[in-house]
Design a protein around this motif. Structure first.
Motif, short mmCIF file in Angstrom:
data_model
loop_
_atom_site.label_atom_id
_atom_site.label_comp_id
_atom_site.label_asym_id
_atom_site.label_seq_id
_atom_site.Cartn_x
_atom_site.Cartn_y
_atom_site.Cartn_z
N UNK A 174 6.90 21.80 -14.07
CA UNK A 174 8.11 22.51 -13.66
C UNK A 174 8.23 22.38 -12.14
N UNK A 175 9.22 21.61 -11.71
CA UNK A 175 9.43 21.43 -10.27
C UNK A 175 9.98 22.69 -9.63
N UNK A 176 9.55 22.99 -8.40
CA UNK A 176 9.99 24.18 -7.68
C UNK A 176 10.46 23.79 -6.29
N UNK A 177 11.64 24.25 -5.91
CA UNK A 177 12.15 24.09 -4.55
C UNK A 177 12.28 25.47 -3.92
N UNK A 178 11.52 25.70 -2.86
CA UNK A 178 11.48 27.01 -2.21
C UNK A 178 12.55 27.07 -1.11
N UNK A 179 13.62 27.81 -1.39
CA UNK A 179 14.71 27.97 -0.42
C UNK A 179 14.91 29.45 -0.07
N UNK A 180 13.82 30.21 -0.10
CA UNK A 180 13.95 31.66 0.09
C UNK A 180 14.44 32.04 1.49
N UNK A 181 14.22 31.19 2.45
CA UNK A 181 14.62 31.53 3.83
C UNK A 181 15.75 30.62 4.33
N UNK A 182 16.51 30.05 3.38
CA UNK A 182 17.61 29.16 3.75
C UNK A 182 18.94 29.87 3.58
#
Length: 518
Positions: free
Chosen positions: A166-174
């Protein structure tokens, strides 16, 4: 819970349809020693409508269960569904719908495409690592039903299906715009992606992690292998593993192979021969599909590219609509079918036409058949006879009777019925009826994804609907936009919503012989 014998007993059509729906939803029905019915179901699966229908047919169901309570699962004269773990890795034939998909996805056939479904689900808070672990635990539980397609067009269970990444892209601070652009890029990449048939995995999942813990799940799967109820149960199982990791669900003793072998044997049994006789006798008199206007100069032997229209009936409107239907002895499914048929009749000028009715053949052959990861869906021709000049309610009542009669004869596969219809019409390679309708009300509550799309071969217009957790009705149209004149689908879709609203408004609409929908 035994399946009814279509040749004997009270109200066989209603009993067959109701018992099949209960099995697909995981609802168990049994007869107590005092003659009362015992109903048990997972949370949210036993709707008020279904309770009412069980009560309506209580006497007939009790008589039926009294007759068959000492028999094995399955219709009298039919096979038993027996787990065969020693044969798990032996190749086996696909289901009849899977064979239709294989043929219909080949270039040179009308509206070809490899079937797949893409959806996006939002979670207010999600730990991606923990979710990936839960998703793979749900897959581990279904390991006996993970199959691939061999070169000889048979299916085979995968010996050691590896974990799904399962690929994850972390954009929590974008910024919000960056998140939106990323989601749209992932959607553009995944929603038309045709996943493999010959190797695992034929699922793809990615997570966009944003806004301090919120998450968007991008989920694409090859629905050649799994039907709608199977997908819903699988995702429910993954979320159960995520939320309750110390409460594992019972292991499954059935495999997809076990189920398909039992269904194939059923077609050769006495109930199967009875169903075959029913359909073969009806085929010569079946009409053609509705003559909905199509665009000129557009080739039919091109890749199908379906787009989606959606409509939501708010809970008050849907509740009133169901009340109007049930007060006339109709199921909500038959009532929505009737509204859709009224629409197609008005826009095609056809009073006698054919639809493809999407049903799920998770027949009550075993208590666990509703949990199996596999494709049990199939299409049967549904005759719509709108020729008599009568009130709308009477037309729908006759349609309801036809649907119930057809559902009593699911022991011969729908693809075989459509193949026999093509032989009667001498139209090999053509879609016998590219106008499809299917009810998801038997699945219990199913909430609308943030975004979703579905592609299936040999379909011009596919109408399906589900009840959501808030009590509203979610309807979708998946259609080949390029095949219709500009503006026609928008006008039809608006007219459909208007008609449903009108039918919910009161009894007068049901007595009308015609509607101005053009």
């Amino acid at each position: 819970m035994p399946a009814p014998d279509p040749s004997a007993g009270p109200a066989p059509a209603a009993a067959t349809a109701l018992l099949t729906e209960l099995a697909a939803r995981g609802v168990k029905l049994s007869l107590l020693t005092d003659g009362k019915l015992k109903v048990s179901a997972p949370s949210g699966r036993l709707t008020a409508d279904l309770r009412e229908r069980i009560a309506q047919h209580k006497a007939a169901l009790a008589d039926w269960l009294t007759e068959v309570q000492d028999r094995d699962h399955g219709p009298p004269g039919g096979p038993r569904l027996v787990p065969r773990p020693a044969e798990l890795f032996h190749p086996f034939a696909p289901s009849d719908l899977q064979m239709s998909y294989l043929v219909g996805s080949q270039e040179g056939f009308e509206y070809h495409v490899r079937p797949h479904q893409y959806m996006e689900l939002d979670f207010p808070e999600l730990d991606p690592v923990r979710f990936a672990r839960a998703l793979n635990e749900a897959l581990r539980r279904q390991r006996a039903s993970i199959v691939v397609l061999r070169d000889d067009l048979t299916l085979q269970t995968v010996r050691d299906p590896g974990p799904m990444r399962v690929g994850v892209t972390d954009l929590r601070h974008h910024a919000e715009g960056e998140v939106r652009d990323h989601i749209e890029r992932v959607r553009a990449r995944m929603q038309r992606s045709e996943l493999p048939l010959d190797r695992w995995p034929w699922l793809a999942a990615e997570i966009t992690w944003y806004d301090e813990g919120r998450a968007r799940l991008h989920y694409n799967h090859n629905n050649f292998f799994v039907d709608g109820p199977g997908t819903g149960r699988f995702l429910d199982s993954a979320l159960h593993c995520y939320r309750h990791p110390r409460e594992p669900r019972p292991e499954l003793e059935l495999s997809y192979r076990d189920c398909l072998l039992a269904l194939a044997e059923l077609e050769e049994s006495e109930p199967g021969r009875t169903s075959e006789k029913y359909w073969r006798e009806r085929i010569p008199g079946l009409p053609r599909p509705p003559a909905i206007p199509l665009a000129t100069g557009v080739g039919t032997q091109t890749r199908s590219r379906l787009s989606r229209r959606e409509l939501v009936l708010p809970e008050p409107v849907w509740t009133r609509f169901k009340r109007q239907a049930t007060s006339r002895g109709l199921t909500p499914t038959s009532a929505v079918y009737g509204a859709y048929c009224e629409l197609l009749s008005c826009w095609s000028g056809s009073r006698h036409f054919l639809l493809s009715n999407m049903v799920t053949r998770r027949l009550p052959l075993h208590p666990q058949i509703g949990e199996v990861f596999g494709n049990f869906a199939t299409l049967y021709p549904l005759e719509v006879d709108w020729r008599p000049d009568e009130p709308f309610a009477d037309r729908v009542r006759r349609l309801h009777t036809q649907v119930m009669a057809d559902l009593a004869h699911l022991y011969w596969g729908g693809a075989k019925v459509l193949q026999a219809l093509n032989q009667e019409w001498r139209s090999p390679g053509q879609a016998a009826c590219p106008f499809v309708i299917g009810s998801g009300l038997f699945m219990g509550h199913l909430d609308r994804p943030v975004f979703s799309t579905l592609e299936t071969p040999q379909v011009l217009l596919d109408c399906q609907f589900w009840e959501q957790g808030d009590g509203s009705l979610w309807l979708v149209w998946d259609l080949m936009e390029a095949m219709f004149p500009a503006g026609l689908v928008d006008d039809m879709h608006q007219a459909f919503g208007d008609l449903l609203d009108l039918l919910a408004s009161g009894a007068a609409a049901w007595q009308r012989p015609a509607f101005d929908l053009l």
